[in-house]
Structure formats: structure tokens, C-alpha cells
Design a protein around this motif. Structure first.
Motif, mmCIF file in Angstrom:
data_model
loop_
_atom_site.group_PDB
_atom_site.id
_atom_site.type_symbol
_atom_site.label_atom_id
_atom_site.label_comp_id
_atom_site.label_asym_id
_atom_site.label_seq_id
_atom_site.Cartn_x
_atom_site.Cartn_y
_atom_site.Cartn_z
ATOM 1 N N MET A 95 -4.317 -10.967 -8.839
ATOM 2 C CA MET A 95 -3.097 -11.693 -9.409
ATOM 3 C C MET A 95 -2.480 -13.078 -8.593
ATOM 4 O O MET A 95 -2.383 -13.975 -9.101
ATOM 5 C CB MET A 95 -2.112 -10.948 -9.844
ATOM 6 N N ALA A 96 -2.632 -12.780 -6.936
ATOM 7 C CA ALA A 96 -1.965 -13.660 -6.320
ATOM 8 C C ALA A 96 -3.145 -15.117 -6.365
ATOM 9 O O ALA A 96 -2.921 -16.054 -6.336
ATOM 10 C CB ALA A 96 -1.747 -13.137 -4.816
ATOM 11 N N GLY A 97 -4.476 -14.725 -6.398
ATOM 12 C CA GLY A 97 -5.510 -15.501 -6.441
ATOM 13 C C GLY A 97 -5.197 -16.486 -7.802
ATOM 14 O O GLY A 97 -5.485 -17.695 -7.543
ATOM 15 N N ILE A 98 -4.947 -15.689 -8.751
ATOM 16 C CA ILE A 98 -4.738 -16.708 -10.121
ATOM 17 C C ILE A 98 -3.627 -17.499 -9.911
ATOM 18 O O ILE A 98 -3.716 -18.817 -10.200
ATOM 19 C CB ILE A 98 -4.586 -15.568 -11.390
ATOM 20 N N ILE A 99 -2.451 -17.045 -9.381
ATOM 21 C CA ILE A 99 -1.322 -17.818 -9.197
ATOM 22 C C ILE A 99 -1.628 -19.149 -8.100
ATOM 23 O O ILE A 99 -1.125 -20.262 -8.288
ATOM 24 C CB ILE A 99 -0.133 -17.049 -8.487
ATOM 25 N N ILE A 159 1.005 -1.159 0.061
ATOM 26 C CA ILE A 159 -0.176 -0.104 0.026
ATOM 27 C C ILE A 159 0.884 1.361 0.010
ATOM 28 O O ILE A 159 0.633 2.172 -0.528
ATOM 29 C CB ILE A 159 -0.931 -0.082 1.238
ATOM 30 N N SER A 160 2.069 1.218 0.887
ATOM 31 C CA SER A 160 2.930 2.440 0.812
ATOM 32 C C SER A 160 3.401 2.714 -0.536
ATOM 33 O O SER A 160 3.692 3.837 -1.078
ATOM 34 C CB SER A 160 4.138 2.361 1.860
ATOM 35 N N ARG A 161 3.608 1.835 -1.440
ATOM 36 C CA ARG A 161 4.475 1.846 -2.905
ATOM 37 C C ARG A 161 3.277 1.827 -3.729
ATOM 38 O O ARG A 161 3.480 2.792 -4.922
ATOM 39 C CB ARG A 161 5.358 0.592 -3.019
ATOM 40 N N HIS A 162 2.136 1.542 -3.758
ATOM 41 C CA HIS A 162 1.304 1.124 -4.873
ATOM 42 C C HIS A 162 -0.176 1.595 -4.596
ATOM 43 O O HIS A 162 -0.799 1.850 -5.446
ATOM 44 C CB HIS A 162 1.376 -0.097 -5.497
ATOM 45 N N GLY A 163 -0.398 2.088 -3.309
ATOM 46 C CA GLY A 163 -1.639 2.259 -2.986
ATOM 47 C C GLY A 163 -2.743 1.283 -2.622
ATOM 48 O O GLY A 163 -2.376 0.105 -3.135
ATOM 49 N N MET A 164 -3.983 1.594 -2.344
ATOM 50 C CA MET A 164 -4.943 0.512 -2.128
ATOM 51 C C MET A 164 -5.328 -0.163 -3.535
ATOM 52 O O MET A 164 -5.505 -1.486 -3.530
ATOM 53 C CB MET A 164 -6.193 0.940 -1.371
ATOM 54 N N GLY A 165 -5.283 0.507 -4.498
ATOM 55 C CA GLY A 165 -5.579 0.135 -5.707
ATOM 56 C C GLY A 165 -4.618 -1.017 -6.332
ATOM 57 O O GLY A 165 -5.161 -1.992 -6.840
ATOM 58 N N GLY A 166 -3.442 -0.636 -5.909
ATOM 59 C CA GLY A 166 -2.433 -1.691 -6.433
ATOM 60 C C GLY A 166 -2.611 -3.028 -5.467
ATOM 61 O O GLY A 166 -2.272 -4.009 -6.094
ATOM 62 N N LEU A 167 -2.768 -2.984 -4.224
ATOM 63 C CA LEU A 167 -2.949 -3.991 -3.495
ATOM 64 C C LEU A 167 -4.327 -4.973 -4.130
ATOM 65 O O LEU A 167 -4.054 -6.208 -3.929
ATOM 66 C CB LEU A 167 -3.304 -3.585 -2.071
ATOM 67 N N ILE A 168 -5.244 -4.310 -4.409
ATOM 68 C CA ILE A 168 -6.447 -5.082 -4.895
ATOM 69 C C ILE A 168 -6.046 -5.788 -6.077
ATOM 70 O O ILE A 168 -6.346 -6.888 -6.391
ATOM 71 C CB ILE A 168 -7.577 -4.196 -5.075
ATOM 72 N N VAL A 169 -5.240 -5.160 -7.035
ATOM 73 C CA VAL A 169 -4.657 -5.753 -8.288
ATOM 74 C C VAL A 169 -3.920 -7.158 -7.755
ATOM 75 O O VAL A 169 -3.785 -8.184 -8.420
ATOM 76 C CB VAL A 169 -3.907 -4.926 -9.314
ATOM 77 N N ALA A 170 -2.845 -6.646 -6.848
ATOM 78 C CA ALA A 170 -2.051 -7.956 -6.453
ATOM 79 C C ALA A 170 -2.987 -8.964 -5.757
ATOM 80 O O ALA A 170 -2.262 -10.266 -6.191
ATOM 81 C CB ALA A 170 -1.098 -7.322 -5.450
ATOM 82 N N PRO A 225 6.470 -8.913 -8.208
ATOM 83 C CA PRO A 225 7.273 -9.719 -6.896
ATOM 84 C C PRO A 225 6.431 -9.717 -5.657
ATOM 85 O O PRO A 225 6.362 -10.768 -4.991
ATOM 86 C CB PRO A 225 8.374 -8.666 -6.785
ATOM 87 N N ASP A 226 5.689 -8.556 -5.484
ATOM 88 C CA ASP A 226 4.696 -8.523 -4.025
ATOM 89 C C ASP A 226 3.717 -9.704 -4.393
ATOM 90 O O ASP A 226 3.370 -10.504 -3.587
ATOM 91 C CB ASP A 226 4.010 -7.208 -4.203
ATOM 92 N N THR A 227 3.215 -9.931 -6.017
ATOM 93 C CA THR A 227 2.162 -10.862 -6.062
ATOM 94 C C THR A 227 2.620 -12.147 -5.802
ATOM 95 O O THR A 227 2.035 -13.148 -4.882
ATOM 96 C CB THR A 227 1.698 -10.719 -7.490
ATOM 97 N N PHE A 228 3.820 -12.628 -5.777
ATOM 98 C CA PHE A 228 4.232 -14.042 -5.862
ATOM 99 C C PHE A 228 4.669 -14.132 -4.538
ATOM 100 O O PHE A 228 4.292 -15.083 -3.893
ATOM 101 C CB PHE A 228 5.543 -14.084 -6.576
ATOM 102 N N THR A 229 5.065 -13.124 -3.545
ATOM 103 C CA THR A 229 5.159 -13.375 -2.092
ATOM 104 C C THR A 229 3.785 -13.698 -1.547
ATOM 105 O O THR A 229 3.804 -14.246 -0.559
ATOM 106 C CB THR A 229 5.844 -11.692 -1.468
#
Length: 573
Positions: free
Chosen positions: A118-122, A104-115, A266-270
């Protein structure tokens, strides 16, 4: 007509949700009204327990209380409906807090929702590919190291709200945040600290005296009632977030762009890896408590669907929650219906009791998370590994722990895994060797200068064959870490033999580097006009040698199934 393939059937069985067994005669006579009543009681219980945790974890990660509730409802429902465990309860957990705060600090809440999506797909792809059964092989010191590190970070992040410090934005870095706390100590709010300490005392007291009562719920309710009726000047959910909406959000599609997706990988895979690890650990705990056996691959698929659903609801990542799963079992759950009911309980709370949540003091939620952080840290387990485990495991544990705190979880897990692999290889090298054979039929005894027979274990002592045959034995896996040992064998032989027997009875596996070393050794023997005979090769090494063309090169006549056969072939030289 296509032939029956049992392997394909076994693969398909890995993707049958446990809810499909509800009416199966094989599962305890089917699902009854009695079973439903037990699931209702346990579902209500775990729903009440999940209520403050869902809000607290979301706030700690940088989200809103409502997002935590939406995540628990959406992800929890699908994880129970489609999961491979009968008792798994899904939702936000402490393990994610540190990662999500950074995203959230780097990409905002919108970025977290996308991640999250994406993590769900992985996670779904991990389940379909069968990786669910491999996640359990992550070394114990690595999981313990990052789990304890996350516990320390969660505890650290609660200091601001627990003490009521006036800090506009807390740094996501561990050491920087403590610098802020020390610099802001003069802004401490005694009332807020009192609320936090009071909540903490209630939780610890109830856990000790009445362990079956949800202590976190009682602590938060008590703090809320006191703060509301005494009008204490402390920050609440209402004052910071404006309360919780009375209703569920309309599902929306996350805003996607290739640049954002690339930055989030990177965050998504984590997130996906951590979700897989924690959910399967939680399922294993449930199996231990109940004697059940979860389906790892289907569990990952359900986790993936749950996280995608949470993203569409504007929520945060979710996984199997060990504490809530254990509560579900202790409350008497018998099927995944309990997890579905727990999501329904939270829906009813949002619809009818949302205004009540506005009065919850943030210091009380911080106290709850401090207790969660202590439980996650599991210091007895941590210290047991430090003092009693092999030194290599201790090094991996401490490295993972320190890097989790000082750098980030992704880097810590990567380094921990690499160290664990290299230390494992070191152990394999230590137990693998190439030594002269002993107690061999047809060989003479070696004597010392005093006429006393020497043990083959004595330095320089080995059996000698009258026809000048050397026998050496490989013990342990013959892989790239030990392949160079073979090159030094002939150099150590004082007199060039007529035949060389290489026993492989204790070689469970050989890799391509080991095969290359054997090929080089064969060429070395042929240049010295020495006959090489391979004896007692086991299934995997023999198949690997055959596939690589080594057996065709050396000749089937130089392959022996017993030592006696190998010696007979060598004597015929």
C-alpha cells in the motif's frame, strides 16, 4: 492539429528514468565498456556492504534475515532501474526499524507486507502528483529530531542481542524495554557481550585507520570466523532463524481484506512519508557529492514500484539508503547500472553462500546496528541546532525528538510539523505590520515642542497633509494572522481624514482573510465618508483582489500604481 504545450512536455520529462540516459550522447558521450567496468566494481562493493545491513535491519524490525535480502534484491533493482537519481541505492534502512517493529507487533508479518504494498502505491501517486518537489520543504528541525530519535531507538533495541539477555519478547516501548533490560541483567551472557564488543572494536578501528574498507563487513566476518572455529556458545542466525533459504521466493499476492487495509492506513502513510523523505534526502546527498541533479518525482515512482516488488517477494519496506548511496559514489559508480549489479551480487550470495550466513552471530549484527544508530543520531548536528539555532527551532527539534522516543514517529512528525507551521506564522506576524507612511511628497514636517523636527520613527510623529490625507503602509504578507490589524487603524487616527491611502508595495501576497479585512475596512471608510485608495499593489495581491471582486467594489479610479498618483487622487476629493 493540437498546439504544442511546453508545460506538458516539462511534466513528462519528470517521469523519465535515469537509466534511459545510458546511451544518450548528451550524457558524457554515451555508455562505454569503461563505464560498465566502473559500475561493476562499485556494484560489487556496495553489494558486499549491503549484505550484513540488509539482514541486520530486517532482524531488528522483527523479520528474518532472508526478508532483508529479498527486499534489497527486489526493491534495490527497481529503484535503480526506474529511479530519478543516477546513484541511489535502495534497500531496508534504520529509519524504518522502529515503525516496522510496531506494525509487526500489532498486525503480524502479513500486515506489514500489505502495508508495504500500500505504501508503494501511495509513493507512486505522490510522484505522479508532483509532491516529490514539496517533500524537501519539511523543516530541518523536524527531520533532525525524528532521525536522532530513531537512532536512539535502534540503539536501544540492540541491547538484548548485544548483551545476550534472556528476554522472550522485547517490548516495542522504549521505557518498558529498558525496564526489561534492567530486570534481566543477571542473565547477561559474557561470551555474547565479548563478541559484540569485539565486533564493535573492529568496526571503529577500521573506520579510523582504513576508511575505504567496508568496516561492517570485516567486523561481521571476523566475528563469524571466531565463533565458528572456537564453537562459542552464542546465538547465531542459524540457531534463531534456521539459516537462509538457498533460492529466491516465488512472488505471491498479499492477503488483502478491507478491515486490514483500514487498520493499516495510519502505518501505511507513515511508511510512505518516511520513505519519500529519506529517499529524497539520500538523492540530495548524492547530488551534493557528484554535482548531479536528481528527478524527485520519478524517484518517488521508482520507490513505489520497488516497495510493491518487495511486498510480492515477502519483503519489508525499502527506501534510498544514504550510507550505501555514498559508498556507491565513492566506489566510482557512473550510472544506475551499479545499483542493479549490487542486487545481482546479493542474488549470487543467496544461491551459493547462504549456508555461510547461518554462522553469523547476532551480537555482531547488533554491533553493526549500534554504529548505524550513532551515525543516524548525528549528535554534533543535533547539539548545533540546540545551542545555535533560534529558540523556536530548538523547541520543534526537542519536541519531535522526545515524542519519537516516548510515543511514536507518526505522532512526533505530525506535532513537529504543526509546531513548525505555527512558529513560522508567528515569525510572519512579527515581520508584518501596518504603519504610517513617512517622507511623503506634499506632506508637512511634524515638530516637537522645542521646534526640533521629529523623526517619523519617533513615537507620535508622522507626516501631516494640509488637505487631511492619511497614508498607511502594509509591510509583509497580508494573511489571516495579521488581518485584524487593519481594523484598528482608523481608531488610532486622531482626526477623521478626507481620504485614506493604503500602500501595498511591500505586500508579496494576500489571502482570502486579508481580502475580507480590506472589504470590511472599505465599508468602515465609506460609513465615515472617507475615500479609500489602494496604492502600488503588486501582481499577486492585485490579481487576488480582482478575482474576489474587491477592485470592482472599490472602483478602478481608487487604484493607483504610484504613491504620487494616489496623492493626486486623494487631493481631488
Amino acid at each position: 492539429m493540437a498546439s504544442f504545450n511546453p508545460l506538458k512536455l516539462a511534466y513528462l520529462r519528470d517521469f523519465i528514468p535515469r537509466t534511459f540516459e545510458l546511451f544518450s550522447k548528451k550524457e558524457g558521450g554515451g555508455y562505454s565498456l569503461k563505464s560498465l567496468s566502473k559500475d561493476c566494481i562499485s556494484g560489487i562493493t556496495v553489494g558486499i556492504v549491503a549484505l550484513p545491513l540488509a539482514m541486520a535491519f530486517s532482524i531488528a524490525a522483527g523479520g528474518t534475515p532472508a526478508q532483508g535480502l529479498y527486499t534489497t534484491i527486489a526493491a534495490g533493482f527497481f529503484i535503480s532501474l526506474l529511479g530519478g537519481s543516477k546513484f541511489q541505492i535502495g534497500g531496508p534502512t534504520g529509519a524504518f526499524v522502529v515503525i516496522l517493529y510496531g506494525v509487526i507487533s500489532r498486525h503480524g508479518m502479513g500486515g506489514l507486507i500489505v502495508a508495504t504494498a500500500m505504501a508503494g502505491i501511495i509513493l507512486i501517486l505522490m510522484g505522479i502528483s508532483g509532491l516529490g518537489k514539496l517533500i524537501k520543504f519539511i523543516p530541518y528541525p523536524v527531520t533532525t529530531g525524528f532521525t536522532t530519535g530513531i537512532g536512539v531507538l535502534i540503539f536501544s533495541q540492540q541491547i538484548k542481542d548485544f548483551f545476550g539477555f534472556s528476554i522472550e519478547k522485547t517490548s516495542p516501548e522504549f521505557f518498558e524495554s529498558w525496564g526489561q533490560y534492567i530486570g534481566s541483567f543477571t542473565t547477561l551472557n559474557p561470551v555474547t557481550l565479548g563478541v559484540g564488543l569485539g565486533t564493535l572494536a573492529i568496526i571503529l578501528l577500521i573506520r579510523k585507520l582504513y576508511p575505504r574498507i567496508p568496516a561492517a563487513v570485516v567486523g561481521v566476518i571476523a566475528a563469524t570466523v571466531v565463533c565458528h572455529f572456537l564453537a562459542l556458545p552464542t546465538e547465531t542466525i542459524g540457531t534463531r532463524f534456521g539459516g537462509i533459504p538457498r533460492g529466491l521466493p516465488v512472488p505471491v499476492m498479499p492477503n488483502l481484506s478491507w478491515g486490514l487495509v483500514r487498520d493499516l492506513l495510519p502505518d501505511t502513510f507513515t511508511i510512505a512519508l518516511l520513505a519519500a523523505i529519506e529517499s529524497l534526502l539520500s538523492a540530495v546527498v548524492a547530488d551534493t557529492m557528484t554535482g548531479d541533479r536528481h528527478n524527485a518525482n520519478m524517484e518517488l515512482v521508482a520507490q513505489g514500484v520497488g516497495n510493491i516488488a518487495a511486498a510480492f517477494m515477502g519483503g519489508i519496506p525499502a527506501t534510498g539508503a544514504i550510507a550505501r548511496t555514498a559508498t556507491n559514489i565513492k566506489a566510482g559508480a557512473v550510472s544506475p547500472v551499479s545499483g542493479i549489479i549490487h542486487s545481482v551480487v546479493l542474488v549470487l550470495f543467496i544461491l551459493f553462500l547462504a549456508p555461510v550466513a547461518s554462522s553469523i552471530p547476532l551480537a555482531s549484527l547488533s554491533a553493526v546496528l549500534m554504529v548505524v544508530a550513532w551515525d543516524m543520531s548525528n549528535l554534533p548536528r543535533f547539539t548545533r541546532i540546540v545551542y545555535r539555532a533560534p529558540k523556536s527551532d530548538t523547541i520543534v527539534l526537542l519536541t519531535t525528538f522526545i515524542l519519537t522516543i516516548a510515543v511514536d514517529l507518526t505522532f512526533a512528525v505530525e506535532v513537529g510539523m504543526i509546531m513548525a507551521v505555527f512558529l513560522f506564522l508567528k515569525r510572519m506576524i512579527e515581520v508584518t505590520g501596518i504603519r504610517p507612511g513617512d517622507k511623503l511628497p506634499g506632506f508637512e514636517t511634524v515638530y516637537s515642542g522645542t521646534g526640533v523636527p521629529l523623526s517619523p520613527a519617533d513615537e507620535g510623529a508622522r507626516p501631516v497633509h494640509p488637505k487631511n490625507i492619511e497614508v498607511y503602509e502594509i509591510t509583509g504578507p497580508f494573511f489571516f494572522g495579521v488581518a485584524d490589524m487593519l481594523q484598528h487603524v482608523l481608531r488610532g487616527v486622531a482626526k477623521k481624514p478626507q481620504a485614506f491611502i493604503l500602500r501595498m508595495r511591500d505586500v508579496p501576497a494576500v489571502d482570502s482573510t486579508g481580502i475580507t479585512a480590506l472589504e470590511s475596512f472599505l465599508a468602515q471608510c465609506r460609513s465615515g465618508k472617507i475615500r479609500l485608495i489602494i496604492s502600488e499593489a503588486r501582481d499577486q495581491p492585485r490579481k487576488a483582489l480582482e478575482k474576489a471582486g474587491f477592485i470592482a467594489e472599490i472602483g478602478e479610479e481608487n487604484m493607483a500604481s504610484t504613491l504620487e498618483e494616489a496623492i493626486q487622487k486623494a487631493e481631488a476629493v
